[in-house]
Design an enzyme around this catalytic site. Structure first.
Site, PDB file in Angstrom:
ATOM      1  N   TYR A   1       0.847  -1.191   0.000  1.00 39.41           N
ATOM      2  CA  TYR A   1       0.000   0.000   0.000  1.00 39.41           C
ATOM      3  C   TYR A   1       0.884   1.243   0.000  1.00 39.41           C
ATOM      4  CZ  TYR A   1      -3.648   3.228   1.813  1.00 39.41           C
ATOM      5  OH  TYR A   1      -4.518   4.264   2.007  1.00 39.41           O
ATOM      6  N   CYS A   2       0.620   2.155  -0.923  1.00 41.38           N
ATOM      7  CA  CYS A   2       1.332   3.433  -1.013  1.00 41.38           C
ATOM      8  C   CYS A   2       2.827   3.172  -1.179  1.00 41.38           C
ATOM      9  CB  CYS A   2       1.014   4.287   0.222  1.00 41.38           C
ATOM     10  SG  CYS A   2       1.668   5.975   0.162  1.00 41.38           S
ATOM     11  N   LEU A   3       3.676   3.767  -0.349  1.00 33.40           N
ATOM     12  CA  LEU A   3       5.109   3.579  -0.459  1.00 33.40           C
ATOM     13  C   LEU A   3       5.497   2.124  -0.206  1.00 33.40           C
ATOM     14  CD1 LEU A   3       7.816   4.834  -0.975  1.00 33.40           C
ATOM     15  CD2 LEU A   3       7.873   5.635   1.384  1.00 33.40           C
TER      16      LEU A   3
END
Length: 589
Positions: free
Chosen positions: A311-313
């Site tokens: 998720y995300c980074l």
């Protein structure tokens, strides 16, 4: 602290410079004044030597002035159609009070001025694109601050409430402001957040910490079904946020939903770094985070490939791991799911406003003071990007209207800031955002290139339509790089709300919807907006669609077994673990 990889040690932050730069950073909310000045100067000088553009802007200003005078005459006689329509996400003038004269005329004057400044800061020949975007951003910040909705005597809602309560709203607003200022000034949490604590009111899905090193705890959740899919699911969240965004409450927990569908779920929980961790780099996060976790999951689920999700980074890091493992012929991963995760930073969205050489050097100098970037500075950047909703709407609602915004689990999680090690954050900004090394194939790990084309396992890419952090068109770019079968899903909502989107229960959104597309290996995807125009739309949450896809990547179901936790000093550690609360690290056995 090691010097950043791009620089000679003599070019690092000087102890003589630090007091001045840290003081400037506090005043400027972490933004580099030099970076802002460069952008403004570039725009202003090129505008000065562009008489044609000046003439166009003068003509536009005159046209807007005439349009407003014409509207003023009509509005004074009764309700009428405005000469400019606010953007769909701009709700400042949507209330009925703003449709009455003279407030409607004030709103129209402001919107016309806003429109003119948008024209003025764009299209000046010779201005670099980055400087143009920064200049437009600064203009928006000033305009949002000067909006008539922020002025008590010009806001009809505030005036009406003041008359109704005899000024009690302003007294309550002053009390709200004083409480917030005292809490933040003392370094404490804002009011109402104390009721939300991981392990007590949040992050309640049962589980145990099964692996720990100096950087992460690995949590395995207890099975909720008699049989489970043979292939486990490893979740890699971003380290700029606490993992329990995916396990907020039982009603909106993605982790609980996965477990209920028969998946064995593992979760990474990143330790909140301190000054002693200043030397941790991006490669450390890849090795001691994702790769160590994958090894531990394989040890607990021998013979089964891992369905990993980032998720995300955390998704960016997982993509790097998948590419590195793929190039080595390692079969650890069975599939990869990336949620709101960028790998190509050529179009990074509004966060790119804060990424240039001046800004990164300024941040490096700030981080040199303590060895990390404080989470509050990162939160400040996000507030600036969406200041209309996160700053000025709060001013009106809480400090002028005297109301209180209810503290929700998501708001409490959002306030639970994390820190970023200085070296890692510098490498992340320079190598990924500024130089785009990952997408261009220049990033190396353990001396070997990380080539995204080496990802061969099935991909599930998810983006959200209103994402200020990972624009969906940027997330989409992995489709043109990877050579693997891919499914792309675009759901409604923003970076967090679009992800935390349960399919049923009291927190299910009636407006939830998503678009889907699928590509075979090496099949060229359509351009993003063209795909969007023709993609099939589905009503509801994307969670069931992903769970169905995960089931297709799994082989068979096996008997579920209870989780045996890691013993530290004779005791196991139940989920959500100790790193999530910032507790001191205990030595791993």
């Amino acid at each position: 602290m090691r010097s950043p990889p791009h620089a000679d040690p003599s070019h690092g932050p000087s102890a003589i410079d630090l007091p001045l730069k840290v003081g400037i950073a506090r005043f400027a909310n972490g933004l580099s004044p030099a970076s802002l000045a460069q952008a403004q100067t570039d725009w202003w000088l090129h505008l000065l030597v562009s008489p044609a553009r000046q003439s166009q802007l003068a003509a536009s200003a005159l046209h807007k002035w005439q349009a407003w005078l014409h509207y003023l005459a009509r509005a004074a006689q009764g309700p009428c159609e405005g000469c400019v329509t606010p953007a769909p996400q701009d709700k400042r003038f949507a209330r009925p009070e703003w449709q009455r004269f003279p407030y409607n005329a004030l709103a129209q004057a402001f919107l016309l001025q806003q429109q003119w400044w948008d024209e003025a800061t764009h299209g000046v020949r010779g201005v670099s694109r980055h400087h143009e975007e920064v200049t437009a951003f600064v203009a928006r910040q000033w305009l949002d601050m000067l909006s008539p909705s922020n002025v008590p005597l010009l806001n009809p809602q505030v005036l009406q409430e003041t008359l109704r309560t005899g000024g009690a709203n302003l007294a309550k607003g002053a009390a709200n402001w004083a409480r917030d200022a005292m809490a933040l000034g003392a370094g404490g949490r804002a009011r109402g957040l104390q009721a939300f604590e991981p392990g007590k009111t949040l992050a309640l899905t049962p589980g145990q910490v099964v692996m720990r090193n100096h950087l992460v705890e690995l949590i395995q959740y207890e099975p909720a079904t008699p049989t489970v899919w043979r292939e486990p699911v490893l979740v890699v969240p971003s380290w700029i946020m606490k993992f329990y965004i995916l396990d907020l409450t039982p009603q909106d927990s993605l982790v609980r939903h996965l477990v209920a569908q028969g998946h064995t779920v593992f979760m990474l929980s990143w330790r909140n770094p301190g000054s002693a961790d200043a030397d941790l780099g991006l490669d450390d996060y890849l090795q001691f985070g994702v790769l160590d976790a994958l090894a531990a999951v394989r040890k607990r689920c021998p013979g089964a490939g891992v369905n990993a999700m980032g998720y995300c980074l955390g998704g960016t890091l997982l993509a790097m791991a998948a590419a590195w493992l793929g190039a080595r012929g390692d079969a650890t991963l069975r599939s990869v799911s990336l949620l709101a995760a960028q790998v190509d930073f050529q179009e990074p969205g509004e966060l790119g406003l804060f990424i240039d050489e001046s800004q990164i050097a300024f941040l490096e100098d700030i981080m040199a003071e303590h060895g990390y970037l404080d989470g509050q500075r990162m939160a400040g950047a996000f507030q600036l990007i969406n200041s209309r909703d996160l700053v000025w709407s709060k001013l009106v609602h809480e400090y002028l209207m005297g109301a209180r915004t209810p503290v929700t689990p998501l708001r409490a999680w959002n306030a639970d800031a994390t820190r970023l090690p200085a070296r890692m954050h510098s490498e992340y900004l320079r190598r990924l955002y500024l130089q785009n090394d990952l997408a261009d194939g220049r990033y190396r790990f353990h001396g070997e290139p990380v080539n995204l084309e080496a990802i061969r396992v099935p991909l599930y890419l998810l983006a959200t339509e209103r994402d200020h952090v990972s624009p969906w068109t940027s997330v989409y770019q992995l489709l043109r790089i990877a050579r693997a079968p891919a499914t792309f899903v675009l759901c409604a909502g923003g970076h967090n709300v679009g992800i935390v989107n349960p399919p049923d229960g009291p927190l299910a959104s009636p407006e939830a919807a998503y678009r889907t597309g699928a590509w075979a290996p090496r099949e060229a995807p359509a351009k993003p907006l063209l795909w969007f125009a023709h993609a099939q739309v589905h009503a509801g949450s994307w969670w069931p669609h992903w769970c169905q896809w995960l089931a297709q990547q799994s082989s068979r179901r096996v008997k579920a077994r209870p989780v045996t936790g890691l013993r530290v000093r004779g005791h196991t550690i139940p989920a959500p673990g100790r790193y999530v609360s910032g507790a001191p690290q205990e030595p791993a056995p």
